[in-house]
Design a protein around this motif. Structure first.
Motif, short mmCIF file in Angstrom:
data_model
loop_
_atom_site.label_atom_id
_atom_site.label_comp_id
_atom_site.label_asym_id
_atom_site.label_seq_id
_atom_site.Cartn_x
_atom_site.Cartn_y
_atom_site.Cartn_z
N ASP A 7 -2.54 7.91 -2.15
CA ASP A 7 -1.76 7.20 -3.16
C ASP A 7 -1.10 8.25 -4.05
O ASP A 7 -1.46 9.42 -4.03
CB ASP A 7 -2.70 6.31 -3.99
N SER A 8 -0.18 7.78 -4.86
CA SER A 8 0.48 8.67 -5.82
C SER A 8 -0.49 9.12 -6.92
O SER A 8 -0.17 10.04 -7.66
CB SER A 8 1.68 7.96 -6.43
N TYR A 39 5.43 7.84 -8.33
CA TYR A 39 6.38 7.84 -7.22
C TYR A 39 7.48 6.80 -7.46
O TYR A 39 8.55 6.87 -6.86
CB TYR A 39 5.67 7.49 -5.90
N ASN A 71 2.17 1.31 -2.71
CA ASN A 71 3.24 0.40 -2.30
C ASN A 71 4.57 1.13 -2.20
O ASN A 71 5.35 0.88 -1.28
CB ASN A 71 3.39 -0.74 -3.32
N THR A 72 4.83 2.03 -3.14
CA THR A 72 6.10 2.75 -3.15
C THR A 72 6.22 3.61 -1.88
O THR A 72 7.26 3.58 -1.20
CB THR A 72 6.20 3.63 -4.41
N THR A 182 -0.23 -0.74 -6.72
CA THR A 182 -1.68 -0.50 -6.73
C THR A 182 -2.36 -0.83 -8.06
O THR A 182 -3.54 -1.18 -8.07
CB THR A 182 -1.94 1.00 -6.44
N1 DGN Z 1 0.89 3.73 -6.48
C1 DGN Z 1 2.20 3.27 -6.91
C2 DGN Z 1 2.57 1.99 -6.16
O1 DGN Z 1 1.70 1.26 -5.66
O2 DGN Z 1 3.75 1.70 -6.05
C3 DGN Z 1 2.24 3.00 -8.39
C4 DGN Z 1 2.16 4.24 -9.22
C5 DGN Z 1 3.43 5.02 -9.16
O3 DGN Z 1 3.53 5.95 -8.43
N2 DGN Z 1 4.40 4.61 -9.92
#
Ligand code: DGN
Length: 258
Positions: A7-8, A39, A71-72, A182
């Motif tokens: 994840d980010s 992200y 998700n991104t 997320t």
């Molecule tokens: N993890 C990112 C998402 O699910 O899109 C959210 C956090 C981010 O990077 N902005």
């Protein structure tokens, strides 16, 4: 071999938690890109580059499959990195979209996520491939991420931000809404209270863990624990071993993770 999850930053822990719950015998290696979060405001090229680097790292940990919890990154990089990787890679968009298509009765679905996720239209495209009659209404809610990360998920400040972002969603006639980021499951109870219980909230993390389970089984690479009573699986504690890596701010991650 473990499952790699990335994840980010910290948000992917909501997906990790679901995998621990639904696949308690799997080992996991998590990578949170805390040095480069968020992200949601980055370009597609950079998100692909970051995802490639993380996949390369996870492969050094000998993972058997990779889940893109973000998700991104799922929206912008999955189709590219999947083709380049010799182990299964899955994202959260297809499972989330499938759950929403199954849940909606009036065929009006809302999606909230980061700017990049909503702009990519990946959720609406995926949903409409599954059922062309479904109308999808997207809304970026960028402030939700820092609210959760700074510990305001339960604070009344988030109620005002929810009202700011979701007022039009509330009036739109949707009967189902995807929490397409997320962090958003951590705002679930406040969002539910605001929209009303008749709107069904889909948490893609839950569906992703279910699809991962099916995928591992199909490929014959699932870890099956000994003598597990399937009736107790719901409450059974995770038995796997877990490793967590971050690219910065390990202490803050640890605090949030706890
Ligand atoms: N993890 C990112 C998402 O699910 O899109 C959210 C956090 C981010 O990077 N902005």
């Amino acid at each position: 071999a473990p499952i790699g999850v990335f994840d980010s930053g910290v948000g992917g822990l909501t997906v990790t938690r679901e995998i621990m719950r639904q696949l308690p015998d799997e080992n996991m290696v998590y990578f949170g890109d805390t040095a480069r979060v968020p992200y949601g405001s980055k370009s597609r090229d950079n998100i692909i580059r970051y995802s490639r680097q993380i996949i390369r790292f996870l492969k050094t940990r000998d993972v058997k499959a990779i889940v893109i919890a973000c998700n991104t990154a799922s929206a912008l990089a999955l189709d590219v990195v999947k083709k380049e990787t010799d182990i299964p890679v899955m994202g959260v968009i297809v499972p989330g979209a499938r759950a929403a298509v199954q849940a909606t009765s009036n065929k009006k679905v809302g999606v909230i996520g980061t700017e990049a996720t909503i702009r990519s239209k990946m959720y609406s495209r995926t949903i409409r491939e599954m059922d062309p009659d479904v109308e999808v209404i997207g809304k970026p809610c960028p402030l939700f991420v820092p609210l959760v990360e700074e510990g305001f998920a339960k604070h009344r400040i988030s109620e005002e931000v929810i009202d700011y972002y979701l007022a039009s969603m509330k009036e739109s006639g949707i009967d189902t809404m995807i929490l397409g980021c997320t962090h958003y499951p951590l705002l679930r109870s406040k969002i539910m209270k605001y929209l009303g219980e008749e709107i069904r909230l889909v948490n893609p993390a839950y569906e992703t863990a279910m699809e991962l389970k099916v995928l591992l089984k199909e490929l014959g690479i699932q870890n099956v624990g000994k003598d597990i009573d399937p009736d107790k699986q719901e409450e059974s504690c995770a038995n796997g071993s877990y490793e967590f890596y971050v690219s910065d701010a390990a202490d803050k991650f640890k605090h949030f993770a706890n």
